[in-house]
Design a protein around this motif. Structure first.
Motif, PDB file in Angstrom:
ATOM      1  N   ILE A 123       0.833  -1.202   0.000  1.00 18.42           N
ATOM      2  CA  ILE A 123       0.000   0.000   0.000  1.00 18.42           C
ATOM      3  C   ILE A 123       0.873   1.260   0.000  1.00 18.42           C
ATOM      4  N   HIS A 124       2.040   1.182   0.622  1.00 19.45           N
ATOM      5  CA  HIS A 124       2.982   2.317   0.534  1.00 19.45           C
ATOM      6  C   HIS A 124       3.428   2.515  -0.912  1.00 19.45           C
ATOM      7  N   GLY A 125       3.721   1.412  -1.596  1.00 21.64           N
ATOM      8  CA  GLY A 125       4.187   1.519  -2.983  1.00 21.64           C
ATOM      9  C   GLY A 125       3.147   2.180  -3.865  1.00 21.64           C
ATOM     10  N   LEU A 126       1.884   1.779  -3.693  1.00 24.29           N
ATOM     11  CA  LEU A 126       0.835   2.361  -4.527  1.00 24.29           C
ATOM     12  C   LEU A 126       0.649   3.845  -4.198  1.00 24.29           C
ATOM     13  N   THR A 127       0.724   4.179  -2.909  1.00 24.47           N
ATOM     14  CA  THR A 127       0.593   5.579  -2.499  1.00 24.47           C
ATOM     15  C   THR A 127       1.736   6.403  -3.079  1.00 24.47           C
ATOM     16  N   MET A 168       2.068   7.350 -11.970  1.00 21.82           N
ATOM     17  CA  MET A 168       0.697   6.817 -11.945  1.00 21.82           C
ATOM     18  C   MET A 168      -0.233   7.929 -11.475  1.00 21.82           C
ATOM     19  N   SER A 169      -1.323   8.142 -12.183  1.00 17.90           N
ATOM     20  CA  SER A 169      -2.250   9.193 -11.756  1.00 17.90           C
ATOM     21  C   SER A 169      -2.998   8.720 -10.513  1.00 17.90           C
ATOM     22  N   ALA A 222      -0.510  13.627 -13.636  1.00 14.01           N
ATOM     23  CA  ALA A 222      -0.759  12.856 -14.851  1.00 14.01           C
ATOM     24  C   ALA A 222      -2.227  12.469 -14.997  1.00 14.01           C
ATOM     25  N   SER A 223      -2.856  12.965 -16.016  1.00 16.48           N
ATOM     26  CA  SER A 223      -4.197  12.486 -16.332  1.00 16.48           C
ATOM     27  C   SER A 223      -4.042  11.135 -17.025  1.00 16.48           C
ATOM     28  N   GLU A 224      -5.105  10.371 -17.070  1.00 16.17           N
ATOM     29  CA  GLU A 224      -5.034   9.054 -17.722  1.00 16.17           C
ATOM     30  C   GLU A 224      -4.566   9.175 -19.171  1.00 16.17           C
ATOM     31  N   GLU A 225      -5.071  10.216 -19.867  1.00 17.78           N
ATOM     32  CA  GLU A 225      -4.721  10.372 -21.282  1.00 17.78           C
ATOM     33  C   GLU A 225      -3.224  10.663 -21.428  1.00 17.78           C
ATOM     34  N   LEU A 226      -2.755  11.626 -20.631  1.00 18.37           N
ATOM     35  CA  LEU A 226      -1.337  11.973 -20.679  1.00 18.37           C
ATOM     36  C   LEU A 226      -0.493  10.761 -20.328  1.00 18.37           C
ATOM     37  N   GLU A 260      -6.083   8.835  -9.937  1.00 17.82           N
ATOM     38  CA  GLU A 260      -7.326   8.155 -10.318  1.00 17.82           C
ATOM     39  C   GLU A 260      -7.036   6.688 -10.669  1.00 17.82           C
ATOM     40  N   HIS A 261      -6.010   6.472 -11.495  1.00 15.09           N
ATOM     41  CA  HIS A 261      -5.655   5.102 -11.846  1.00 15.09           C
ATOM     42  C   HIS A 261      -5.234   4.337 -10.590  1.00 15.09           C
ATOM     43  N   ALA A 262      -4.424   4.975  -9.751  1.00 18.98           N
ATOM     44  CA  ALA A 262      -3.956   4.321  -8.520  1.00 18.98           C
ATOM     45  C   ALA A 262      -5.132   3.921  -7.640  1.00 18.98           C
ATOM     46  N   ARG A 263      -6.173   4.757  -7.609  1.00 18.36           N
ATOM     47  CA  ARG A 263      -7.342   4.441  -6.781  1.00 18.36           C
ATOM     48  C   ARG A 263      -8.012   3.150  -7.267  1.00 18.36           C
ATOM     49  N   SER A 264      -8.078   2.957  -8.593  1.00 20.85           N
ATOM     50  CA  SER A 264      -8.700   1.718  -9.084  1.00 20.85           C
ATOM     51  C   SER A 264      -7.761   0.527  -8.851  1.00 20.85           C
ATOM     52  N   VAL A 265      -6.457   0.779  -8.930  1.00 17.97           N
ATOM     53  CA  VAL A 265      -5.494  -0.294  -8.655  1.00 17.97           C
ATOM     54  C   VAL A 265      -5.539  -0.673  -7.163  1.00 17.97           C
ATOM     55  N   ALA A 266      -5.887   0.286  -6.292  1.00 19.35           N
ATOM     56  CA  ALA A 266      -5.915   0.019  -4.844  1.00 19.35           C
ATOM     57  C   ALA A 266      -6.855  -1.143  -4.530  1.00 19.35           C
TER      58      ALA A 266
END
Lengths: 228, 228
Positions: free
Chosen positions: A194-198, A206-207, B141-145, A209-215
């Motif tokens: 979880i530290h790595g993702l944060t 990693m944005s 970083a936005s998802e698109e970028l 938003e993307h990280a939140r879905s990966v969480a």
């Protein structure tokens, strides 16, 4: 006033002035901390300038050195707010009795704290981790030093979060929900994940938003991975 | 020399001198890069000093600016060695046909690269992640970028490692060894986990020895967590 129990008139004015002095000192110290906090939140650790903190409060850097030993002490005191908020966030998340749900809630709370308090998270876990382990400043931590630092009351912040993680893993093992094994190693594996993702969410890699879905994916995978 | 196909005598000395000039320039550029590499490995990103690089090669900083636009370009060129070594390490680890064993080998190789090449790992994945994603410098970083940056040939280094992870996850799903799902999200979850452990091993929060034992626990947990 004028009763027999009050000190003699000659000492009272001096005491009054002393306590007024103390109050003024406390107030100035608090102003410096507020300014430091604004400076830190605005510019982060790397851009933190003691000179600008002084400008914000309208004093010289020399005055600041009367209240704080150096820039590090000022930063550390500023970071205390972050530690306190982190503890509160993590403790508030640890309410579920099911160890799997508790781990999931702890992981999400940890990640959200990091993303929503980027300057503090970076300082605490990335840039100045030595603030959490004051006895380890600049050294390659041996196991012994590391264990000693964890017992250090100054590093209680990490211990609270780690104790909650270790406790949830232990409860899960005892309930037969998780495989048997060393709870500390398993808790540290969860923490690393979880530290790595944060950390990635706070980097350009990693944005958030993307990280939140990966969480969700990460927590699912880790918790399933603990099961028998 | 003296054959009919050689250029007229009057132009030859000039060409020779030009190619000697070019050779000298290439040599000086290589010396600067060697000195920058020593400086970087000795002092890390935070302590990197262009002035000291100049001192090492016996020139002034002004001379260095004839060869490199700025400190960042010099650091980026220095970091290229790290990118090349990282690619080679990760690719060499991806030989196992069993997707579970391949993921384990990739994870271990990634972690060991980080611990054994601390200055480069910190620069590439922690301090100057923008070197990997040059189009994203300083932006959230936005998802698109982010997607665009991953297609950027300059960020091929990250793409190689990520392609190998995604490929192993996809192979595992196709072979029925892993649950169905989005391979990219699963691969990013694995990456986050192993990056987190590597970052902790490079911080005072976890000793490299302890992190190495946690690595087995983490990889076990993550790979089991992918299974149906």
């Amino acid at each position: 006033m004028g009763t027999s129990s009050t000190p003699s008139r000659s000492t009272r004015p001096r005491e009054k002035s002393r306590s007024r002095d103390n109050a003024e000192k406390q107030e100035l110290r608090a102003s410096i901390l507020r300014a430091a906090s604004e400076e830190f939140l605005g510019h982060g650790y790397e851009g933190f300038s003691l000179r600008r903190v002084a400008e914000r409060v309208g004093y010289t850097p020399t005055t600041i050195y009367l209240y704080f030993r150096d820039k590090d002490e000022l930063l550390f005191e500023t970071a205390r707010d972050g530690f306190v908020a982190f503890d509160a966030t993590i403790q508030a998340a640890a309410t579920q009795s099911d160890p799997r749900e508790r781990l999931r809630a702890l992981g999400r709370a940890y990640f959200e704290f990091g993303v929503n308090n980027a300057a503090h998270y970076r300082l605490m876990f990335m840039q100045r981790a030595d603030f959490l382990l004051p006895r380890l400043v600049g050294t390659a931590a041996s196991e012994e030093l590391h264990a000693a630092a964890l017992l250090d009351p100054d590093s209680a912040h990490r211990v609270i979060a780690q104790d909650l993680l270790v406790g949830a893993v232990r409860d899960g093992i005892e309930a037969g929900l998780f495989r048997a094994g060393e709870p500390i190693a398993k808790a540290d594996a969860l923490w690393a994940g979880i530290h790595g993702l944060t950390a990635l969410a706070l980097s350009p890699l990693m944005s958030p938003e993307h990280a939140r879905s990966v969480a969700d994916e990460l927590l699912d995978t880790l918790i399933r991975g603990l099961e028998p």
